[in-house]
Write a protein that holds these residues in place. Structure first.
Motif, mmCIF file in Angstrom:
data_model
loop_
_atom_site.group_PDB
_atom_site.id
_atom_site.type_symbol
_atom_site.label_atom_id
_atom_site.label_comp_id
_atom_site.label_asym_id
_atom_site.label_seq_id
_atom_site.Cartn_x
_atom_site.Cartn_y
_atom_site.Cartn_z
ATOM 1 N N PRO A 178 -12.441 -19.169 -24.448
ATOM 2 C CA PRO A 178 -13.023 -19.983 -23.366
ATOM 3 C C PRO A 178 -13.592 -19.146 -22.217
ATOM 4 C CG PRO A 178 -10.950 -20.938 -24.084
ATOM 5 C CD PRO A 178 -11.071 -19.596 -24.765
ATOM 6 N N ASN A 179 -12.879 -18.098 -21.806
ATOM 7 C CA ASN A 179 -13.381 -17.234 -20.730
ATOM 8 C C ASN A 179 -14.615 -16.470 -21.171
ATOM 9 O OD1 ASN A 179 -11.593 -17.951 -18.744
ATOM 10 N ND2 ASN A 179 -10.249 -16.195 -19.032
ATOM 11 N N LEU A 180 -14.635 -16.009 -22.418
ATOM 12 C CA LEU A 180 -15.802 -15.285 -22.920
ATOM 13 C C LEU A 180 -17.029 -16.198 -22.971
ATOM 14 C CD1 LEU A 180 -14.042 -13.235 -25.720
ATOM 15 C CD2 LEU A 180 -15.255 -12.263 -23.756
ATOM 16 N N ARG A 181 -16.846 -17.434 -23.380
ATOM 17 C CA ARG A 181 -17.977 -18.379 -23.435
ATOM 18 C C ARG A 181 -18.486 -18.701 -22.039
ATOM 19 N NH1 ARG A 181 -15.952 -21.740 -28.525
ATOM 20 N NH2 ARG A 181 -17.033 -20.467 -30.066
ATOM 21 N N GLN A 182 -17.576 -18.912 -21.095
ATOM 22 C CA GLN A 182 -17.984 -19.184 -19.718
ATOM 23 C C GLN A 182 -18.710 -17.967 -19.141
ATOM 24 O OE1 GLN A 182 -17.822 -22.045 -17.914
ATOM 25 N NE2 GLN A 182 -18.941 -20.960 -16.319
ATOM 26 N N ALA A 183 -18.179 -16.788 -19.413
ATOM 27 C CA ALA A 183 -18.813 -15.557 -18.930
ATOM 28 C C ALA A 183 -20.197 -15.391 -19.546
ATOM 29 C CB ALA A 183 -17.935 -14.353 -19.260
ATOM 30 N N ALA A 184 -20.354 -15.729 -20.819
ATOM 31 C CA ALA A 184 -21.663 -15.628 -21.473
ATOM 32 C C ALA A 184 -22.668 -16.547 -20.785
ATOM 33 C CB ALA A 184 -21.547 -15.970 -22.955
ATOM 34 N N ASP A 185 -22.244 -17.757 -20.421
ATOM 35 C CA ASP A 185 -23.134 -18.678 -19.688
ATOM 36 C C ASP A 185 -23.553 -18.081 -18.349
ATOM 37 O OD1 ASP A 185 -23.019 -20.573 -21.713
ATOM 38 O OD2 ASP A 185 -21.478 -21.791 -20.713
ATOM 39 N N GLU A 186 -22.619 -17.430 -17.672
ATOM 40 C CA GLU A 186 -22.914 -16.841 -16.362
ATOM 41 C C GLU A 186 -23.840 -15.627 -16.503
ATOM 42 O OE1 GLU A 186 -19.071 -16.311 -14.491
ATOM 43 O OE2 GLU A 186 -18.627 -18.452 -14.739
ATOM 44 N N VAL A 187 -23.613 -14.806 -17.514
ATOM 45 C CA VAL A 187 -24.501 -13.666 -17.760
ATOM 46 C C VAL A 187 -25.896 -14.177 -18.101
ATOM 47 C CG1 VAL A 187 -24.989 -11.745 -19.342
ATOM 48 C CG2 VAL A 187 -22.682 -12.038 -18.428
ATOM 49 N N LEU A 188 -25.977 -15.210 -18.930
ATOM 50 C CA LEU A 188 -27.273 -15.799 -19.285
ATOM 51 C C LEU A 188 -28.010 -16.269 -18.033
ATOM 52 C CD1 LEU A 188 -29.354 -16.826 -21.329
ATOM 53 C CD2 LEU A 188 -27.994 -18.936 -21.499
ATOM 54 N N ARG A 238 -6.142 -9.687 -28.888
ATOM 55 C CA ARG A 238 -5.889 -10.237 -27.553
ATOM 56 C C ARG A 238 -7.203 -10.494 -26.813
ATOM 57 N NH1 ARG A 238 -5.832 -7.037 -23.437
ATOM 58 N NH2 ARG A 238 -5.079 -5.261 -24.622
ATOM 59 N N GLU A 239 -8.128 -9.532 -26.874
ATOM 60 C CA GLU A 239 -9.359 -9.619 -26.089
ATOM 61 C C GLU A 239 -10.384 -10.605 -26.647
ATOM 62 O OE1 GLU A 239 -10.643 -5.559 -25.781
ATOM 63 O OE2 GLU A 239 -9.201 -5.121 -24.204
ATOM 64 N N PHE A 240 -10.285 -10.935 -27.937
ATOM 65 C CA PHE A 240 -11.244 -11.845 -28.556
ATOM 66 C C PHE A 240 -10.558 -12.976 -29.319
ATOM 67 C CE2 PHE A 240 -13.326 -7.726 -28.124
ATOM 68 C CZ PHE A 240 -14.451 -8.085 -27.421
ATOM 69 N N GLY A 241 -9.282 -13.164 -29.093
ATOM 70 C CA GLY A 241 -8.526 -14.208 -29.777
ATOM 71 C C GLY A 241 -8.772 -15.578 -29.166
ATOM 72 N N ASP A 242 -8.058 -16.556 -29.689
ATOM 73 C CA ASP A 242 -8.238 -17.953 -29.270
ATOM 74 C C ASP A 242 -8.089 -18.162 -27.764
ATOM 75 O OD1 ASP A 242 -8.738 -18.695 -31.875
ATOM 76 O OD2 ASP A 242 -6.663 -19.292 -32.279
ATOM 77 N N LYS A 243 -7.159 -17.457 -27.145
ATOM 78 C CA LYS A 243 -6.945 -17.626 -25.696
ATOM 79 C C LYS A 243 -8.092 -17.037 -24.875
ATOM 80 C CE LYS A 243 -1.917 -17.855 -25.749
ATOM 81 N NZ LYS A 243 -0.667 -17.236 -25.291
ATOM 82 N N ALA A 244 -8.754 -16.011 -25.399
ATOM 83 C CA ALA A 244 -9.832 -15.337 -24.662
ATOM 84 C C ALA A 244 -11.180 -16.038 -24.818
ATOM 85 C CB ALA A 244 -9.952 -13.887 -25.119
#
Length: 115
Positions: free
Chosen positions: A22-32, A14-20
């Motif tokens: 896009p949010n993880l990638r956007q969050a990675a950009d923001e953390v960067l 659930r936390e790293f599946g297909d639905k998650a």
């Protein structure tokens, strides 16, 4: 324990599946962005993780995979590209763990520095 998956947690799907993703990638950009502006990793991942309501495991994945551009450039500048005729020392323990994770089809992440 033939079917044991090293490093796997049931919530990973659930936390790293297909639905998650896009949010993880956007969050990675923001953390960067925050890291590139001098914010510490812990504070940046906490701030962004709170915004997205991420689990501790998702925040840890961000902290381990995202690096400021300056650190990535530094690591890449020290990368050894031609190893022919050279002695290479490898941390076998970490290689074994990585292989166990890959063979058990658990999650492996590609970090921003290519590792």
């Amino acid at each position: 324990m033939k079917d044991a998956k090293r490093g796997f947690v049931p919530s990973d799907e659930r936390e790293f599946g297909d639905k998650a993703i896009p949010n993880l990638r956007q969050a990675a950009d923001e953390v960067l962005f925050l890291l590139n502006h001098g914010y510490p990793v812990k504070g940046a991942t906490r701030f962004v993780g709170d915004h997205y309501m991420f689990s501790e495991r998702q925040r840890l994945a961000l902290a381990r995979t995202v690096s400021p551009e300056e650190q990535i450039a530094s690591r890449l500048s020290r990368e050894v590209k031609n190893i022919e005729g050279k002695t290479i020392y490898i941390d076998g323990f970490n290689v074994i763990i990585g292989l166990e994770i890959a063979f058990s089809e658990s999650m492996l992440f590609t970090c921003m520095d290519g590792s």
